[in-house]
Design a protein around this motif. Structure first.
Motif, PDB file in Angstrom:
ATOM      1  N   PHE A 433       0.837  -1.208   0.000  1.00 41.07           N
ATOM      2  CA  PHE A 433       0.000   0.000   0.000  1.00 41.07           C
ATOM      3  C   PHE A 433       0.866   1.249   0.000  1.00 41.07           C
ATOM      4  N   HIS A 434       1.914   1.274   0.815  1.00 45.31           N
ATOM      5  CA  HIS A 434       2.795   2.436   0.870  1.00 45.31           C
ATOM      6  C   HIS A 434       3.496   2.658  -0.465  1.00 45.31           C
ATOM      7  N   THR A 435       3.944   1.578  -1.086  1.00 44.90           N
ATOM      8  CA  THR A 435       4.614   1.706  -2.383  1.00 44.90           C
ATOM      9  C   THR A 435       3.638   2.179  -3.450  1.00 44.90           C
ATOM     10  N   TYR A 436       2.419   1.681  -3.373  1.00 39.89           N
ATOM     11  CA  TYR A 436       1.380   2.100  -4.321  1.00 39.89           C
ATOM     12  C   TYR A 436       1.101   3.593  -4.204  1.00 39.89           C
ATOM     13  N   ILE A 437       0.987   4.098  -2.978  1.00 42.54           N
ATOM     14  CA  ILE A 437       0.734   5.529  -2.771  1.00 42.54           C
ATOM     15  C   ILE A 437       1.912   6.355  -3.266  1.00 42.54           C
ATOM     16  N   ALA A 438       3.134   5.888  -3.000  1.00 40.25           N
ATOM     17  CA  ALA A 438       4.322   6.618  -3.457  1.00 40.25           C
ATOM     18  C   ALA A 438       4.360   6.712  -4.972  1.00 40.25           C
ATOM     19  N   HIS A 439       3.920   5.669  -5.676  1.00 33.10           N
ATOM     20  CA  HIS A 439       3.870   5.706  -7.139  1.00 33.10           C
ATOM     21  C   HIS A 439       2.739   6.618  -7.625  1.00 33.10           C
ATOM     22  N   MET A 440       1.596   6.564  -6.950  1.00 31.10           N
ATOM     23  CA  MET A 440       0.451   7.373  -7.375  1.00 31.10           C
ATOM     24  C   MET A 440       0.770   8.864  -7.316  1.00 31.10           C
ATOM     25  N   VAL A 441       1.571   9.265  -6.354  1.00 33.98           N
ATOM     26  CA  VAL A 441       1.923  10.688  -6.220  1.00 33.98           C
ATOM     27  C   VAL A 441       2.581  11.204  -7.491  1.00 33.98           C
ATOM     28  N   TYR A 442       3.358  10.357  -8.156  1.00 33.85           N
ATOM     29  CA  TYR A 442       4.068  10.785  -9.367  1.00 33.85           C
ATOM     30  C   TYR A 442       3.303  10.455 -10.644  1.00 33.85           C
ATOM     31  N   VAL A 443       2.476   9.435 -10.618  1.00 33.71           N
ATOM     32  CA  VAL A 443       1.761   9.029 -11.834  1.00 33.71           C
ATOM     33  C   VAL A 443       0.556   9.925 -12.097  1.00 33.71           C
ATOM     34  N   LEU A 444      -0.175  10.291 -11.052  1.00 35.60           N
ATOM     35  CA  LEU A 444      -1.399  11.075 -11.220  1.00 35.60           C
ATOM     36  C   LEU A 444      -1.194  12.386 -11.983  1.00 35.60           C
ATOM     37  N   PRO A 445      -0.186  13.205 -11.659  1.00 34.83           N
ATOM     38  CA  PRO A 445      -0.054  14.470 -12.392  1.00 34.83           C
ATOM     39  C   PRO A 445       0.140  14.285 -13.893  1.00 34.83           C
ATOM     40  N   TYR A 446       0.965  13.307 -14.288  1.00 30.53           N
ATOM     41  CA  TYR A 446       1.221  13.106 -15.714  1.00 30.53           C
ATOM     42  C   TYR A 446      -0.012  12.568 -16.432  1.00 30.53           C
ATOM     43  N   VAL A 447      -0.748  11.679 -15.796  1.00 32.72           N
ATOM     44  CA  VAL A 447      -1.972  11.160 -16.415  1.00 32.72           C
ATOM     45  C   VAL A 447      -2.995  12.275 -16.573  1.00 32.72           C
ATOM     46  N   PHE A 448      -3.119  13.124 -15.551  1.00 35.67           N
ATOM     47  CA  PHE A 448      -4.077  14.232 -15.645  1.00 35.67           C
ATOM     48  C   PHE A 448      -3.687  15.199 -16.763  1.00 35.67           C
ATOM     49  N   LEU A 449      -2.408  15.579 -16.812  1.00 38.36           N
ATOM     50  CA  LEU A 449      -1.963  16.495 -17.861  1.00 38.36           C
ATOM     51  C   LEU A 449      -2.141  15.892 -19.247  1.00 38.36           C
ATOM     52  N   SER A 450      -2.008  14.574 -19.357  1.00 40.18           N
ATOM     53  CA  SER A 450      -2.167  13.918 -20.650  1.00 40.18           C
ATOM     54  C   SER A 450      -3.623  13.892 -21.107  1.00 40.18           C
ATOM     55  N   LEU A 451      -4.553  13.722 -20.165  1.00 43.36           N
ATOM     56  CA  LEU A 451      -5.967  13.580 -20.528  1.00 43.36           C
ATOM     57  C   LEU A 451      -6.739  14.905 -20.502  1.00 43.36           C
ATOM     58  N   ALA A 452      -6.264  15.869 -19.732  1.00 42.84           N
ATOM     59  CA  ALA A 452      -7.067  17.076 -19.517  1.00 42.84           C
ATOM     60  C   ALA A 452      -7.339  17.830 -20.815  1.00 42.84           C
ATOM     61  N   VAL A 453      -6.322  17.989 -21.650  1.00 47.29           N
ATOM     62  CA  VAL A 453      -6.496  18.766 -22.886  1.00 47.29           C
ATOM     63  C   VAL A 453      -7.528  18.099 -23.790  1.00 47.29           C
ATOM     64  N   VAL A 454      -7.416  16.778 -23.961  1.00 44.82           N
ATOM     65  CA  VAL A 454      -8.351  16.057 -24.840  1.00 44.82           C
ATOM     66  C   VAL A 454      -9.755  16.089 -24.268  1.00 44.82           C
ATOM     67  N   TYR A 455      -9.878  15.885 -22.962  1.00 46.35           N
ATOM     68  CA  TYR A 455     -11.205  15.832 -22.345  1.00 46.35           C
ATOM     69  C   TYR A 455     -11.907  17.185 -22.409  1.00 46.35           C
ATOM     70  N   ARG A 456     -11.149  18.237 -22.189  1.00 45.39           N
ATOM     71  CA  ARG A 456     -11.763  19.561 -22.205  1.00 45.39           C
ATOM     72  C   ARG A 456     -12.099  20.029 -23.608  1.00 45.39           C
ATOM     73  N   ARG A 457     -11.523  19.381 -24.624  1.00 45.89           N
ATOM     74  CA  ARG A 457     -11.855  19.707 -26.012  1.00 45.89           C
ATOM     75  C   ARG A 457     -13.058  18.922 -26.525  1.00 45.89           C
ATOM     76  N   PHE A 458     -13.571  18.007 -25.727  1.00 46.42           N
ATOM     77  CA  PHE A 458     -14.661  17.153 -26.198  1.00 46.42           C
ATOM     78  C   PHE A 458     -15.853  17.999 -26.630  1.00 46.42           C
ATOM     79  N   ASP A 459     -16.378  17.679 -27.810  1.00 47.08           N
ATOM     80  CA  ASP A 459     -17.477  18.448 -28.389  1.00 47.08           C
ATOM     81  C   ASP A 459     -18.735  18.286 -27.530  1.00 47.08           C
ATOM     82  N   PRO A 460     -19.232  19.351 -26.905  1.00 43.22           N
ATOM     83  CA  PRO A 460     -20.410  19.219 -26.025  1.00 43.22           C
ATOM     84  C   PRO A 460     -21.688  18.870 -26.767  1.00 43.22           C
TER      85      PRO A 460
END
Length: 594
Positions: A433-460
């Motif tokens: 669990f501790h190792t998982y949390i330590a990885h999530m701290v670094y993985v989450l920002p990059y995943v968010f930055l990768s998806l945010a632009v595409v998601y916010r461009r989605f045609d409403p």
């Protein structure tokens, strides 16, 4: 119900980004001021700092960290801007992006180990430039790598940072509003007689730079506090400050953790000073740019920028070719004497040895990578959907934006050790669990930055049509949005998997060495195993993230085939993308007629 769940996911993401970092900082501040009950120290004092500043090599260690961090970031930034200035809005830009993209996902440890094979005194280049057994370039105690000045570390960091800066800039420049603005600027500048390079530096860069300032600062903090590359390529006595902190925390004498905590806080100060220095340089260059903008000069060192761009591309091609040849050949070499360019024989015994020992680290790497990448995708998608269903206040969105860069702007050696201290107090046996949390701290920002632009461009309009057909927000999300964005989602998953794979310090500290991964074993093999076995580890490290991206590029075609989906009957309203298109066109036609 679904909107409440998405809001909960947004707060969960904020908690995962902030709580481990803040708890880690608190956990390292207490020992830095002498409070460490595990060894009987229950009184606050400044003795750890006094011990740190009394070290003979203190100035050398901090100077190396500052020089390699700031120097590599400035060098990578300048190189990235030269490439963008010369190749922007040309067909060659796509080829350059294709060349640099695979380098982005290669773990830093693998890149550092691979460089050892080509720049060491017995490496590829030494073999190539050796005639009749005598080297054309003399090798001394200060030769690369392991040089006392940190030049090899600086070069390695710059080589790894440049692709990231280029791709972040291209991502920012591809946003519709910015892209149209930059295109107009370039056209106006060209019509006034300015060269393409001058247009970039005088018109495009002032608009682009604020969009990539935070990523650049994150790169700078990472470079000043990185552990893997200085540990593999840097000098050992003295080393950079981050490597010294690592040694102090892993020392058998627990009292050394007080010194390590003080060093970790000093590392924060070094990174902050580097940030201030970088911002001061940015301000100075901005003033110079304003002067050049009104000077009327139509060219901006065009020949130098052109030469630097070609030199950078040539350097990457040569380095990649030399690394691939050296690593692959070493992994199969039976006996390879210097200065021969070809080994005396080939064997698979090194790979057999690797396969007999890598099974558990390989499984651990896959489990951690899949857990962190998949859970990050789920949390990020829900958080992005919350922006649509329940938009937060401006202050909340600002906090979330800052939280995304918090793990990247705080040196890892500063909060990871403190986080370990908290983990030893609570749920001590929950290593995974501790190792998982330590990885999530670094993985989450990059995943968010990768998806945010595409998601916010989605045609409403897709959402409007689906809701007009009676679909709930949850049905719109799962039936309309996810199939249309399956490609970017898989790419973000592959990026998260690659980031998790490359984590050395979080894995080593959070697990206490109890969970070996491919990366930790590869770094350990540099000093404890044969060169040929290390080469095999490097190949595995490089291939694993590339396989993830190959899966991300090919699997969406199997999971979601647009041509097949467009043939669905009108009875299946949830999947009727064709009907949605027609409904949108029909609604627009009625609006025009009115």
């Amino acid at each position: 119900m679904f909107s409440t769940f998405t809001v909960t996911a947004r707060w969960l993401m904020l908690s995962l980004l902030c709580i481990p970092v803040l708890a880690g900082i608190i956990g390292v501040v207490f020992p830095a001021f002498g409070y460490f009950p595990a060894i009987g120290e229950v009184q606050f004092s400044i003795k750890p700092f006094l011990s740190f500043f009394a070290l003979e090599d203190m100035m050398t260690m901090t100077g190396l960290s500052l020089f390699t961090g700031v120097g590599s970031t400035l060098l990578a930034t300048l190189g990235a801007f030269c490439l963008l200035a010369f190749f922007y809005q040309t067909r060659a830009m796509q080829k350059i992006q294709a060349l640099l993209s695979p380098l982005l996902v290669i773990p830093h440890a693998a890149a550092a180990i691979a460089l050892v094979f080509v720049i060491s005194p017995s490496g590829f280049f030494a073999r190539l430039f050796t005639l009749d057994g005598s080297a054309l370039v003399s090798t001394t105690s200060n030769s690369l790598p392991f040089d006392a000045y940190g030049l090899s570390v600086l070069a390695a960091l710059a080589l790894k940072e440049l692709p990231f800066i280029v791709l972040m800039a291209l991502s920012a420049m591809s946003e519709p509003s910015i892209h149209s603005k930059l295109t107009q600027y370039t056209r106006v500048g060209t019509s006034l007689g300015y060269s393409r390079i001058a247009c970039f530096f005088l018109l495009v860069l002032p608009t682009l730079f604020p969009k990539i300032r935070l990523p650049l600062l994150a790169v700078l903090v990472f470079a000043t506090s990185n552990v893997e590359i200085p540990l593999i390529l840097g000098a050992n006595n003295p080393s950079t400050l981050a490597v010294a902190v690592l040694h102090w925390f892993n020392h058998i004498d627990l009292s050394m953790r007080l010194l390590g905590s003080a060093g970790a806080l000093v590392q924060v100060g070094v990174s902050c000073f580097a940030l201030c220095l970088f911002l001061a340089i940015e301000r100075g260059l901005s003033v110079m740019g304003q002067v050049l903008m009104v000077s009327g000069r139509r060219h901006f060192a065009d020949r130098a920028v052109k030469g630097a761009s070609y030199a950078i591309i040539a350097a990457y091609i040569v380095l990649v070719g030399a690394i691939v040849y050296s690593v692959v050949t070493y992994s199969f070499a039976e006996y390879w004497v210097f200065p021969a360019m070809i080994p005396d024989g080939l064997t698979t015994i090194h790979w057999q040895t690797l396969f007999s020992t890598i099974s558990q680290p390989f499984i651990n790497t896959l489990i951690l990578g899949l857990l962190t990448s998949v859970s990050s995708i789920v949390v990020v998608l829900m958080a992005l959907e919350a922006e649509v269903l329940r938009p937060g206040k401006k202050s909340t969105m600002t906090i979330l934006s800052l939280a995304l860069f918090l793990p990247l702007l705080v040196p890892g050696v500063a909060f990871l050790y403190g986080l370990v201290w908290f983990q030893q107090l609570f749920l001590q046996s929950a290593t995974w669990f501790h190792t998982y949390i330590a990885h999530m701290v670094y993985v989450l920002p990059y995943v968010f930055l990768s998806l945010a632009v595409v998601y916010r461009r989605f045609d409403p309009r897709y959402t409007m049509v689906a809701q007009s057909l009676g679909k709930t927000p949850m049905q719109v999300f799962f039936v309309i949005k996810l199939p249309l964005m399956i490609g970017p989602i898989f790419v973000a998953w592959a990026l998260g998997f690659a980031i998790s794979l490359s984590q050395y310090l979080p894995t080593l500290l959070a697990s206490g060495g109890a969970i070996p991964t491919v990366t930790t074993e590869a770094v350990a093999s540099v000093s404890g195993s044969s060169t040929r076995l290390t080469a095999a580890y490097v190949i595995v490290q490089m291939v694993m993230p590339l396989i993830g991206f190959v899966v991300a590029w090919t699997l969406p075609r199997v999971v979601y085939n647009p041509r097949k989906t467009h043939r669905l009957s009108s009875k299946d309203e949830g999947h009727a993308i064709d009907i949605n298109h027609e409904a949108v066109k029909h609604r627009e036609g009625n609006h025009v007629a009115e």
